[in-house]
Design a protein around this motif. Structure first.
Motif, PDB file in Angstrom:
ATOM      1  N   MET A 296      55.063  44.532  43.339  1.00  0.00           N
ATOM      2  CA  MET A 296      53.848  44.603  44.158  1.00  0.00           C
ATOM      3  C   MET A 296      52.666  44.022  43.378  1.00  0.00           C
ATOM      4  O   MET A 296      52.414  44.384  42.229  1.00  0.00           O
ATOM      5  CB  MET A 296      53.556  46.063  44.510  1.00  0.00           C
ATOM      6  N   VAL A 297      51.961  43.094  43.990  1.00  0.00           N
ATOM      7  CA  VAL A 297      50.811  42.473  43.355  1.00  0.00           C
ATOM      8  C   VAL A 297      49.559  43.304  43.644  1.00  0.00           C
ATOM      9  O   VAL A 297      49.255  43.616  44.790  1.00  0.00           O
ATOM     10  CB  VAL A 297      50.610  41.024  43.867  1.00  0.00           C
ATOM     11  N   THR A 298      48.870  43.679  42.608  1.00  0.00           N
ATOM     12  CA  THR A 298      47.646  44.457  42.770  1.00  0.00           C
ATOM     13  C   THR A 298      46.524  43.561  43.255  1.00  0.00           C
ATOM     14  O   THR A 298      46.366  42.439  42.763  1.00  0.00           O
ATOM     15  CB  THR A 298      47.234  45.096  41.423  1.00  0.00           C
ATOM     16  N   SER A 299      45.748  44.015  44.221  1.00  0.00           N
ATOM     17  CA  SER A 299      44.627  43.202  44.695  1.00  0.00           C
ATOM     18  C   SER A 299      43.572  43.103  43.609  1.00  0.00           C
ATOM     19  O   SER A 299      43.501  43.928  42.696  1.00  0.00           O
ATOM     20  CB  SER A 299      44.006  43.828  45.955  1.00  0.00           C
ATOM     21  N   ILE A 300      42.757  42.069  43.708  1.00  0.00           N
ATOM     22  CA  ILE A 300      41.681  41.850  42.745  1.00  0.00           C
ATOM     23  C   ILE A 300      40.763  43.075  42.696  1.00  0.00           C
ATOM     24  O   ILE A 300      40.340  43.514  41.626  1.00  0.00           O
ATOM     25  CB  ILE A 300      40.876  40.596  43.132  1.00  0.00           C
ATOM     26  N   LEU A 301      40.480  43.599  43.866  1.00  0.00           N
ATOM     27  CA  LEU A 301      39.542  44.721  43.937  1.00  0.00           C
ATOM     28  C   LEU A 301      40.107  45.967  43.263  1.00  0.00           C
ATOM     29  O   LEU A 301      39.368  46.742  42.647  1.00  0.00           O
ATOM     30  CB  LEU A 301      39.178  45.014  45.392  1.00  0.00           C
ATOM     31  N   GLN A 302      41.431  46.156  43.349  1.00  0.00           N
ATOM     32  CA  GLN A 302      42.074  47.270  42.644  1.00  0.00           C
ATOM     33  C   GLN A 302      42.183  46.973  41.157  1.00  0.00           C
ATOM     34  O   GLN A 302      41.914  47.840  40.328  1.00  0.00           O
ATOM     35  CB  GLN A 302      43.475  47.515  43.217  1.00  0.00           C
TER      36      GLN A 302
ATOM     37  N   ASP B  61      43.269  48.203  36.335  1.00  0.00           N
ATOM     38  CA  ASP B  61      44.723  48.296  36.319  1.00  0.00           C
ATOM     39  C   ASP B  61      45.230  47.888  34.932  1.00  0.00           C
ATOM     40  O   ASP B  61      45.274  46.703  34.609  1.00  0.00           O
ATOM     41  CB  ASP B  61      45.313  47.387  37.396  1.00  0.00           C
ATOM     42  N   PHE B  62      45.602  48.870  34.126  1.00  0.00           N
ATOM     43  CA  PHE B  62      46.032  48.571  32.753  1.00  0.00           C
ATOM     44  C   PHE B  62      47.329  47.768  32.737  1.00  0.00           C
ATOM     45  O   PHE B  62      47.622  47.077  31.761  1.00  0.00           O
ATOM     46  CB  PHE B  62      46.187  49.871  31.960  1.00  0.00           C
ATOM     47  N   ALA B  63      48.108  47.856  33.821  1.00  0.00           N
ATOM     48  CA  ALA B  63      49.349  47.080  33.884  1.00  0.00           C
ATOM     49  C   ALA B  63      49.062  45.586  33.957  1.00  0.00           C
ATOM     50  O   ALA B  63      49.931  44.768  33.651  1.00  0.00           O
ATOM     51  CB  ALA B  63      50.172  47.513  35.100  1.00  0.00           C
TER      52      ALA B  63
ATOM     53  N   TYR C 142      38.800  36.459  31.170  1.00  0.00           N
ATOM     54  CA  TYR C 142      37.862  37.392  31.802  1.00  0.00           C
ATOM     55  C   TYR C 142      36.952  36.644  32.782  1.00  0.00           C
ATOM     56  O   TYR C 142      36.585  37.181  33.835  1.00  0.00           O
ATOM     57  CB  TYR C 142      37.031  38.105  30.741  1.00  0.00           C
ATOM     58  N   ALA C 143      36.591  35.408  32.435  1.00  0.00           N
ATOM     59  CA  ALA C 143      35.785  34.591  33.349  1.00  0.00           C
ATOM     60  C   ALA C 143      36.563  34.282  34.619  1.00  0.00           C
ATOM     61  O   ALA C 143      36.001  34.290  35.726  1.00  0.00           O
ATOM     62  CB  ALA C 143      35.347  33.301  32.655  1.00  0.00           C
ATOM     63  N   GLU C 144      37.871  34.014  34.470  1.00  0.00           N
ATOM     64  CA  GLU C 144      38.714  33.776  35.656  1.00  0.00           C
ATOM     65  C   GLU C 144      38.743  35.007  36.556  1.00  0.00           C
ATOM     66  O   GLU C 144      38.684  34.893  37.790  1.00  0.00           O
ATOM     67  CB  GLU C 144      40.134  33.402  35.225  1.00  0.00           C
ATOM     68  N   ASP C 145      38.853  36.181  35.953  1.00  0.00           N
ATOM     69  CA  ASP C 145      38.829  37.425  36.741  1.00  0.00           C
ATOM     70  C   ASP C 145      37.518  37.547  37.509  1.00  0.00           C
ATOM     71  O   ASP C 145      37.505  37.939  38.686  1.00  0.00           O
ATOM     72  CB  ASP C 145      38.982  38.642  35.822  1.00  0.00           C
ATOM     73  N   LEU C 146      36.418  37.230  36.850  1.00  0.00           N
ATOM     74  CA  LEU C 146      35.109  37.304  37.494  1.00  0.00           C
ATOM     75  C   LEU C 146      35.028  36.332  38.669  1.00  0.00           C
ATOM     76  O   LEU C 146      34.522  36.687  39.743  1.00  0.00           O
ATOM     77  CB  LEU C 146      34.011  37.006  36.466  1.00  0.00           C
ATOM     78  N   LEU C 147      35.559  35.141  38.492  1.00  0.00           N
ATOM     79  CA  LEU C 147      35.553  34.158  39.588  1.00  0.00           C
ATOM     80  C   LEU C 147      36.455  34.606  40.734  1.00  0.00           C
ATOM     81  O   LEU C 147      36.128  34.390  41.905  1.00  0.00           O
ATOM     82  CB  LEU C 147      35.986  32.785  39.059  1.00  0.00           C
ATOM     83  N   ASP C 148      37.595  35.233  40.408  1.00  0.00           N
ATOM     84  CA  ASP C 148      38.470  35.790  41.458  1.00  0.00           C
ATOM     85  C   ASP C 148      37.710  36.813  42.289  1.00  0.00           C
ATOM     86  O   ASP C 148      37.798  36.836  43.527  1.00  0.00           O
ATOM     87  CB  ASP C 148      39.683  36.483  40.828  1.00  0.00           C
TER      88      ASP C 148
ATOM     89  N   CYS D  21      34.438  37.080  42.678  1.00  0.00           N
ATOM     90  CA  CYS D  21      33.395  36.416  43.476  1.00  0.00           C
ATOM     91  C   CYS D  21      33.991  35.755  44.712  1.00  0.00           C
ATOM     92  O   CYS D  21      33.409  35.805  45.803  1.00  0.00           O
ATOM     93  CB  CYS D  21      32.662  35.374  42.635  1.00  0.00           C
ATOM     94  N   ALA D  22      35.161  35.135  44.541  1.00  0.00           N
ATOM     95  CA  ALA D  22      35.816  34.467  45.673  1.00  0.00           C
ATOM     96  C   ALA D  22      36.275  35.480  46.712  1.00  0.00           C
ATOM     97  O   ALA D  22      36.095  35.294  47.920  1.00  0.00           O
ATOM     98  CB  ALA D  22      37.001  33.643  45.176  1.00  0.00           C
ATOM     99  N   GLU D  23      36.850  36.586  46.237  1.00  0.00           N
ATOM    100  CA  GLU D  23      37.351  37.622  47.142  1.00  0.00           C
ATOM    101  C   GLU D  23      36.223  38.216  47.975  1.00  0.00           C
ATOM    102  O   GLU D  23      36.392  38.483  49.181  1.00  0.00           O
ATOM    103  CB  GLU D  23      38.048  38.719  46.331  1.00  0.00           C
ATOM    104  N   LEU D  24      35.066  38.411  47.369  1.00  0.00           N
ATOM    105  CA  LEU D  24      33.924  39.007  48.064  1.00  0.00           C
ATOM    106  C   LEU D  24      33.028  37.966  48.733  1.00  0.00           C
ATOM    107  O   LEU D  24      32.008  38.310  49.312  1.00  0.00           O
ATOM    108  CB  LEU D  24      33.094  39.850  47.087  1.00  0.00           C
ATOM    109  N   LYS D  25      33.442  36.689  48.593  1.00  0.00           N
ATOM    110  CA  LYS D  25      32.692  35.578  49.217  1.00  0.00           C
ATOM    111  C   LYS D  25      31.217  35.593  48.788  1.00  0.00           C
ATOM    112  O   LYS D  25      30.306  35.490  49.614  1.00  0.00           O
ATOM    113  CB  LYS D  25      32.820  35.613  50.740  1.00  0.00           C
ATOM    114  N   LEU D  26      30.997  35.747  47.503  1.00  0.00           N
ATOM    115  CA  LEU D  26      29.634  35.807  46.984  1.00  0.00           C
ATOM    116  C   LEU D  26      29.032  34.414  46.860  1.00  0.00           C
ATOM    117  O   LEU D  26      29.749  33.421  46.744  1.00  0.00           O
ATOM    118  CB  LEU D  26      29.624  36.492  45.610  1.00  0.00           C
TER     119      LEU D  26
END
Length: 267
Positions: free
Chosen positions: A1-7, A59-61, A74-80, A82-87
């Motif tokens: 199961m893939v964890t969502s960005i928000l989780q 999610d420590f996993a 970490y920058a990639e996570d931040l961009l993910d 931003c994209a998910e929330l359509k900022l």
């Protein structure tokens, strides 16, 4: 199961307003470090809070030392996020390592960021020729050894040094507790990534406006670092705020909140 960005990053969206503020925490803390600023701004702004992977309630996993071997991940996570929330045109307030994380993100996807606000940020922690970063390699090697020998003892000793403000020992205890909540293996890996990083070359490439807020008597970021960054980033300002220590948003929340409000007023 893939964890969502928000989780994965324990993302929380609060408040309301046409302008979005993203608060990004530094090492040893999580999104709760911003509680005073959130209380001040949530009535007028939409606020995004998150925990970097390996911190807080992320999610420590999702953490692996290979994946997070540089700040770019970490920058990639931040961009993910931003994209998910359509900022778009958000203001990102980044403490410590999150300053450079947000800079790297803004270089890749500048449309997400209207302005960056750095609090106690540094592009390089090691001294170099014609550059004062604050540490020699021997200092950092000793720090890594102390972490490896007894992480919890190290956290108890490091917290008061980083926090400063010895007249408020409860603040150092709070920071020691959040440091101790991190898995020791993750903490040791992340600290090495941070302290051995060097992002000086990226500074001149940044086009996004930056407001640099610098504290006094900061064990990790000497005053010279702020002076260096403001010279290298074209569209930047430097403000020395009347605070001490590396975590002024916790130790002097009202002062930092006023400084952030001043930055927002310039938009």
């Amino acid at each position: 199961m893939v964890t969502s960005i928000l989780q994965r990053n324990n993302v929380n969206v609060l408040g309301s307003g046409s302008q979005t503020l993203i608060f990004a925490h530094g090492f040893g803390t999580d999104q709760t470090a911003w509680r005073n600023q959130v209380a001040a701004f949530r009535d007028s702004y939409r606020i995004i809070l998150f925990d970097h992977v390996g911190a807080g309630k992320s999610d420590f996993a999702a953490y692996s030392p290979h994946r997070y071997s540089s700040l770019y991940s970490y920058a990639e996570d931040l961009l993910d996020l931003c994209a998910e929330l359509k900022l778009k045109d958000s203001v990102l307030i980044g403490h410590s390592v999150s300053g450079m994380v947000s800079l790297l993100a803004a270089l890749v996807e500048p449309q997400y960021f209207r302005k960056l606000v750095f609090i106690s940020a540094s592009p390089r922690y090691l001294n170099d020729v014609n550059y004062i970063g604050g540490f020699e390699q021997a200092d950092l090697d000793a720090l890594y050894a102390a972490m490896a020998a007894n992480y919890y003892a190290w956290a108890s000793g490091f917290a008061p040094l980083a926090m400063g403000n010895p007249d408020k020992p409860e603040l150092a205890i709070e920071y020691a507790n959040t440091l101790s909540a991190i898995r020791p293996d993750i903490a040791q890996a992340v600290v090495r990534v941070i302290f051995q990083s060097d992002h000086r070359e990226e500074l001149p490439r940044l086009k996004t406006p930056v407001d640099i807020l610098q504290s006094n008597n900061d064990i990790a970021v000497p005053l010279e670092v702020g002076q260096y960054m403001v010279k290298k980033i074209a569209n930047s300002t430097l403000t020395n705020i009347s605070t001490t220590g590396h975590l002024p948003h916790i130790s002097a929340p009202e002062t930092v909140t006023r400084a952030i409000a001043s930055c927002l007023a310039q938009i």
